[in-house]
Design an enzyme around this catalytic site. Structure first.
Site, PDB file in Angstrom:
ATOM      1  N   HIS A 115     103.709  25.489  10.396  1.00  0.00           N
ATOM      2  CA  HIS A 115     103.779  25.156  11.796  1.00  0.00           C
ATOM      3  C   HIS A 115     102.287  25.520  12.424  1.00  0.00           C
ATOM      4  CE1 HIS A 115     106.250  25.243  15.722  1.00  0.00           C
ATOM      5  NE2 HIS A 115     105.068  25.287  16.183  1.00  0.00           N
ATOM      6  N   HIS A 142      99.789  22.896  14.646  1.00  0.00           N
ATOM      7  CA  HIS A 142      99.434  21.624  15.450  1.00  0.00           C
ATOM      8  C   HIS A 142      98.034  21.053  15.163  1.00  0.00           C
ATOM      9  CE1 HIS A 142     103.109  21.636  17.936  1.00  0.00           C
ATOM     10  NE2 HIS A 142     103.187  22.993  17.761  1.00  0.00           N
ATOM     11  N   ASP A 191      96.240  18.956  17.228  1.00  0.00           N
ATOM     12  CA  ASP A 191      95.680  19.114  18.367  1.00  0.00           C
ATOM     13  C   ASP A 191      95.449  20.869  18.926  1.00  0.00           C
ATOM     14  OD1 ASP A 191      98.235  19.469  18.896  1.00  0.00           O
ATOM     15  OD2 ASP A 191      98.256  18.203  20.881  1.00  0.00           O
ATOM     16  N   GLY A 248     106.798  20.229  23.078  1.00  0.00           N
ATOM     17  CA  GLY A 248     106.583  20.017  24.608  1.00  0.00           C
ATOM     18  C   GLY A 248     107.417  21.095  25.209  1.00  0.00           C
ATOM     19  N   HIS A 276     111.407  22.702  17.674  1.00  0.00           N
ATOM     20  CA  HIS A 276     110.784  23.565  18.643  1.00  0.00           C
ATOM     21  C   HIS A 276     111.972  24.304  19.426  1.00  0.00           C
ATOM     22  CE1 HIS A 276     106.659  22.405  17.954  1.00  0.00           C
ATOM     23  NE2 HIS A 276     106.220  23.321  18.451  1.00  0.00           N
ATOM     24  N   GLU A 334     111.671  29.249  21.560  1.00  0.00           N
ATOM     25  CA  GLU A 334     110.239  29.628  22.152  1.00  0.00           C
ATOM     26  C   GLU A 334     110.461  30.127  23.590  1.00  0.00           C
ATOM     27  OE1 GLU A 334     105.709  28.629  21.641  1.00  0.00           O
ATOM     28  OE2 GLU A 334     107.241  27.018  21.604  1.00  0.00           O
ATOM     29  N   ASP A 360     100.463  28.228  14.812  1.00  0.00           N
ATOM     30  CA  ASP A 360     100.880  27.373  15.860  1.00  0.00           C
ATOM     31  C   ASP A 360      99.734  26.665  16.261  1.00  0.00           C
ATOM     32  OD1 ASP A 360     102.428  26.172  17.747  1.00  0.00           O
ATOM     33  OD2 ASP A 360     102.261  27.890  19.116  1.00  0.00           O
TER      34      ASP A 360
END
Length: 372
Positions: free
Chosen positions: A25, A27, A29, A186, A213, A216, A313
């Protein structure tokens, strides 16, 4: 021993950075080097809050450690802003792979949302191709350095938009070209997996792996929708599954717990939890249990037999690495090398790879922990 400035720590005489790791996991970006942002920002027309890499890294950390997922996500305006060209995507993906290898990662999955990278005129396919080129360039560079790494793409659809079917089709079109999974990301609260049933139906019909996701920024209903509507094979974070556990008695390491049906299903079916300790603190995902990493229910889930994995993350936002996350868990819960190895075995078993390749990862982890 204390955690070093670079996040490393020695445990039983072994450097945690040297141990073989699996990253599930992570990302794209959320992992852009601050120095790269500064170099690319001028051409992108972006104003930055700091002009040197150290100060910019500190800005990201301060903005992200707010206890709010909404505020946390705002920092991505800068990183996504420098990821709107093929050259930018390729460079950032290459550096991502190199940074993983420097962290001891032998297999990683990088997730990103192609629909967020079209402002410069790229098509969805061109964006995916640019990231894949960067991944392959990074893998080659690591190989030339005498190490080995493999990285697969997970394509994320933004759950607040209406392009999930299109992104699912994109993932299927590229399943032989580096894409290994699908995700929705998102704002979680108010945007359940059921909103994207058409995309998930298509992926299920084509036997394509999905992680969602869930658990969370929203609770059990979100996790349930991820499993039932999304057919998720893994849960992105999933930390709020703890809400379906009733701790009856706790005496030292002995815990008596009453399981809800959902928690029992996730535990008994060994559905992997992509836990991200620092991020879960920063976004308020564990606010019901506390505000410090020692309050994270990671250890409770581990002791109860859930398939826990350790993840970063967003490296840039949390100023972290997989090595640092493991070191923080060692400090918080007193784990030893056997525990850390178990987390890597869980992650290897959960990877979106054929079983033969997952077994190879398990062997590489076992050899690496033995040799060290």
């Amino acid at each position: 021993m204390s955690i070093a400035a670079d996040g490393d720590k020695e445990l039983q005489g072994i450097s945690l950075r040297s141990l073989p790791k699996i990253s599930l996991h992570d990302h794209l970006d959320g992992a852009v080097r601050p120095a790269t942002i500064i170099e690319l920002a001028e051409d992108a027309g972006l104003a930055l809050p700091a002009s040197d890499a150290q100060a910019l890294g500190e800005w990201f950390a301060a903005q992200s450690d707010s206890g709010s997922l909404v505020n946390y996500l705002k920092t991505f305006e800068l990183t996504v802003g420098v990821m709107q060209t093929a050259d930018g995507l390729t460079r950032i993906a290459r550096e991502f792979v190199e940074d993983l290898a420097d962290d001891g990662v032998i297999y990683g999955e990088v997730r990103w949302a192609p629909e967020q990278h079209l402002a410069g005129g790229l098509s969805l396919d061109e964006a995916v191709e640019a990231v894949q080129q960067g991944i392959e360039d990074g893998e080659d560079a690591v190989d030339h350095s005498g190490r080995s790494i493999r990285v697969g793409q997970i394509l994320s659809a933004m759950r607040q938009s209406d392009r999930s079917l299109e992104i699912a089709e994109l993932a299927l079109d590229n399943r032989e070209a580096g894409v290994v999974g699908f995700d929705i990301a998102g704002p979680e609260d108010g945007h359940p997996a059921s909103d994207h049933s058409e995309a998930f139906d298509l992926l299920a019909e084509n036997f394509f792996p999905v992680t969602v996701h869930a658990g969370e920024a929203a609770g059990l209903a979100s996790i349930r929708s991820a499993l039932i509507d999304g057919r998720a094979l893994r849960l992105g974070h999933g930390v709020r599954i703890v809400s379906d556990l009733d701790v009856i008695e706790r005496d030292g390491d002995e815990v008596q717990v009453k399981f809800g049906d959902l928690a029992r299903w996730v535990r008994d079916r060994e559905i992997p939890l992509e836990l991200s300790p620092s991020s879960n603190v920063h976004t308020g995902a564990i606010e019901a249990w506390g505000t410090e990493l020692a309050d994270h229910p990671f250890d409770l889930l581990y002791q109860l037999g859930f398939s826990v994995t350790v993840n970063v993350d967003n490296r840039t936002m949390s100023r972290t690495s997989l090595t640092r996350e493991l070191a923080l868990l060692v400090d918080a819960f007193g784990y030893d090398l056997d525990d850390l190895e178990a987390f890597q075995f869980n992650a290897a078993s959960a990877a979106f790879l054929p079983v033969e390749e997952r077994e190879e990862l398990v062997e590489m982890i076992a050899d690496g922990f033995r040799n060290d």
